[in-house]
Write a protein that holds these residues in place. Structure first.
Motif, short mmCIF file in Angstrom:
data_model
loop_
_atom_site.label_atom_id
_atom_site.label_comp_id
_atom_site.label_asym_id
_atom_site.label_seq_id
_atom_site.Cartn_x
_atom_site.Cartn_y
_atom_site.Cartn_z
N LYS A 9 0.84 -1.21 0.00
CA LYS A 9 0.00 0.00 0.00
C LYS A 9 0.87 1.25 0.00
CE LYS A 9 -3.46 2.56 2.66
NZ LYS A 9 -4.22 2.99 1.46
N ALA A 10 1.93 1.26 0.84
CA ALA A 10 2.81 2.43 0.90
C ALA A 10 3.46 2.69 -0.46
CB ALA A 10 3.88 2.20 1.97
N LEU A 11 3.89 1.62 -1.12
CA LEU A 11 4.48 1.78 -2.45
C LEU A 11 3.47 2.33 -3.44
CD1 LEU A 11 6.59 -1.51 -2.64
CD2 LEU A 11 7.50 0.83 -2.65
N LYS A 12 2.25 1.82 -3.39
CA LYS A 12 1.19 2.28 -4.29
C LYS A 12 0.85 3.75 -4.06
CE LYS A 12 -3.52 1.15 -5.78
NZ LYS A 12 -4.69 0.25 -5.55
N GLU A 13 0.94 4.17 -2.78
CA GLU A 13 0.62 5.57 -2.44
C GLU A 13 1.76 6.52 -2.77
OE1 GLU A 13 -2.12 6.84 -1.40
OE2 GLU A 13 -3.31 5.11 -0.81
N GLY A 14 2.88 5.99 -3.23
CA GLY A 14 4.00 6.84 -3.62
C GLY A 14 4.99 7.15 -2.52
N VAL A 15 4.97 6.38 -1.43
CA VAL A 15 5.95 6.57 -0.36
C VAL A 15 7.30 6.07 -0.83
CG1 VAL A 15 6.59 5.94 2.01
CG2 VAL A 15 4.17 6.34 1.42
N ARG A 16 8.34 6.84 -0.55
CA ARG A 16 9.70 6.46 -0.91
C ARG A 16 10.60 6.58 0.32
NH1 ARG A 16 7.05 4.62 -4.12
NH2 ARG A 16 7.04 4.87 -6.40
N VAL A 17 11.56 5.68 0.41
CA VAL A 17 12.43 5.61 1.59
C VAL A 17 13.85 6.00 1.20
CG1 VAL A 17 13.46 4.05 3.30
CG2 VAL A 17 11.03 3.87 2.74
N ARG A 18 14.48 6.81 2.06
CA ARG A 18 15.87 7.20 1.85
C ARG A 18 16.67 6.99 3.13
NH1 ARG A 18 14.48 13.20 -0.41
NH2 ARG A 18 12.97 12.58 -2.04
#
Length: 345
Positions: free
Chosen positions: A159-168
């Motif tokens: 879900k996070a990936l689908k919502e456009g969340v990105r991790v750095r």
């Protein structure tokens, strides 16, 4: 092993200490001298690490910090603000020698008590506090690790990936201070003062900036919505701090952030990742940590009371001011943290 083979050191001025402790598989970031530097620089705690030598070589170690406060008294802790920091020792004989030396040192220094955090050699003693601990065994195959993840947890990642969340990932001070802003938001929500900003500056200077950890942040539309601090030493890592902006809770950013943190630790060759201690009453957080497929265990703290001459059970230490502190402005709550943590330890 005779007690005259025991002596007290300050690991900040003993280069051989890190060489030895870094060679032991059970050592964590809390055992290394960088953690001692962080505590001494941030809160003026005094390191008093006990080393046991055998035939001119180090055989065992018990890290201790002295907290000396006009408000809360003088005591020893192994080790301040750590989740768990047991003695680095191979057996009970070595630990018994370290324990007796620690008690002798505490009497000499007039400590009120000596607290042990996660000491495996004290399991038979009555515990003063108990927590829940989760540990993940890491491997380099992400598919194998993902297979351990609970289905609902995996859905949160997707879900996070689908919502456009990105991790750095960050090892710079800017990244650590971006995390600190989220940390202050979360502590206010919990009704707990945050650690001082200077503590996180020192955390970067002594640990993260020297390759002993990282800040990991989850972004949505350029805004940091969740974050964590992960520290590591030798083959062991620990999720030390976590925070988020509850306005973005529906994005499930924490699920993606944890997954990326786990895979980063695994790909770095680390063998174990502790998800840190959890209060047994915090069922929601325990359930979240359960979802990553690790091993849940009981983490015990033990307190030796010098006045009573023995280990004591649970005391009246419950934090009773959360409801009030939640109502305070963020600046006032941060000021309380600046004043208070020096006396806590």
């Amino acid at each position: 092993m005779p007690l005259n083979d025991l002596h007290v050191i300050d690991p900040r001025s003993d280069d051989a200490y890190d060489t030895w402790v870094g060679s032991r598989r059970t050592s964590t970031v809390f055992h290394c001298s960088a953690w001692a530097r962080l505590l001494a620089d941030s809160y003026r705690f005094r390191p008093a690490y006990l080393l046991l030598n055998h035939e001119f070589e180090v055989a065992a170690c018990l890290p201790l910090m002295e907290v000396d406060s006009l408000i809360t008294g003088r005591r020893g802790v192994s080790l301040c603000f750590s989740d768990s920091c047991g003695a680095v020792a191979d057996g009970e004989e070595e630990f018994h020698a370290l324990l007796q030396a620690a008690l002798a040192h505490g009497r000499k220094r007039k400590w009120r008590y000596l607290e042990f955090r996660g000491e495996r050699f004290l399991e038979a003693e009555v515990a003063s506090r108990c927590f829940v601990n989760h540990t993940l065994a890491l491997c380099r195959d992400p598919d194998e690790m993902f297979a351990r993840v609970r289905k609902s947890t995996a859905r949160g990642i997707r879900k996070a990936l689908k919502e456009g969340v990105r991790v750095r990932f960050h090892r710079d001070l800017e990244g650590v201070l971006t995390y600190y802003k989220l940390h202050c938001l979360t502590r206010k929500r919990q009704g707990v003062p945050p650690q001082p900003r200077s503590y996180f500056v020192n955390l970067h200077r002594h640990l993260i900036g020297r390759g002993l950890g990282f800040a990991v942040l989850a972004y949505h539309a350029g805004t940091a919505v969740a974050g964590a601090i992960c520290l590591h030493y030798g083959s062991n890592a620990i999720y030390k701090y976590g925070a988020s902006d509850e306005r973005y809770q529906s994005l499930r950013a924490n699920n993606l952030l944890f997954w990326e943190m786990i895979t980063r630790c695994a790909q770095s060759g680390l063998e174990n990742l502790s998800l840190g201690r959890t209060d047994p009453d915090n069922r929601g957080l325990i359930q979240f940590k359960d979802g990553w497929g690790g091993v849940r265990s009981e983490l015990k703290y033990h307190r030796y009371d010098f006045r009573e001459g023995g280990f004591c059970g649970p005391g009246a230490e419950e934090w009773k001011y959360s409801a009030l502190l939640k109502k305070l402005p963020g600046g006032m709550l941060r000021a309380l943290g600046e004043l208070g943590y020096r006396h806590m330890g």
